[in-house]
Motif scaffolding. Sequence first.
Motif: not given
Length: 115
Positions: A27-43, A71-80
Amino acid sequence: MLLKLDLTDSRPLHEQVAGAIRRAIAEGECAPGDRLPPARELSRALGVNANTVLRGLRALRDEGVLEFRRGRGVTVLAGADQRARLVDQAGALLAEATRLGYSRADLVELIRRLP
């Protein structure tokens, strides 16, 4: 990113976490290259165990939707966004096939027969 889980849903929580992230990407809330919040924060935000979130994130990594970088976290891949949409549609197709009495193997065979 605003994620919500449906506690009345019969699917395992880690699948719901993966589905919620997939939808956010589609739905476009997260775009390719965006970092997701840390897992602890999401949990904390979702009210589930961090291991549950990590299991959902790993599933998305295995699908080619997310990338884990030390060291860079989790990012959304291109084409995701396209892949997430396709996985969501495939899941809906599988659910409908199951509802109609078809197994996963039956559905795979039906798809193989398509021109």
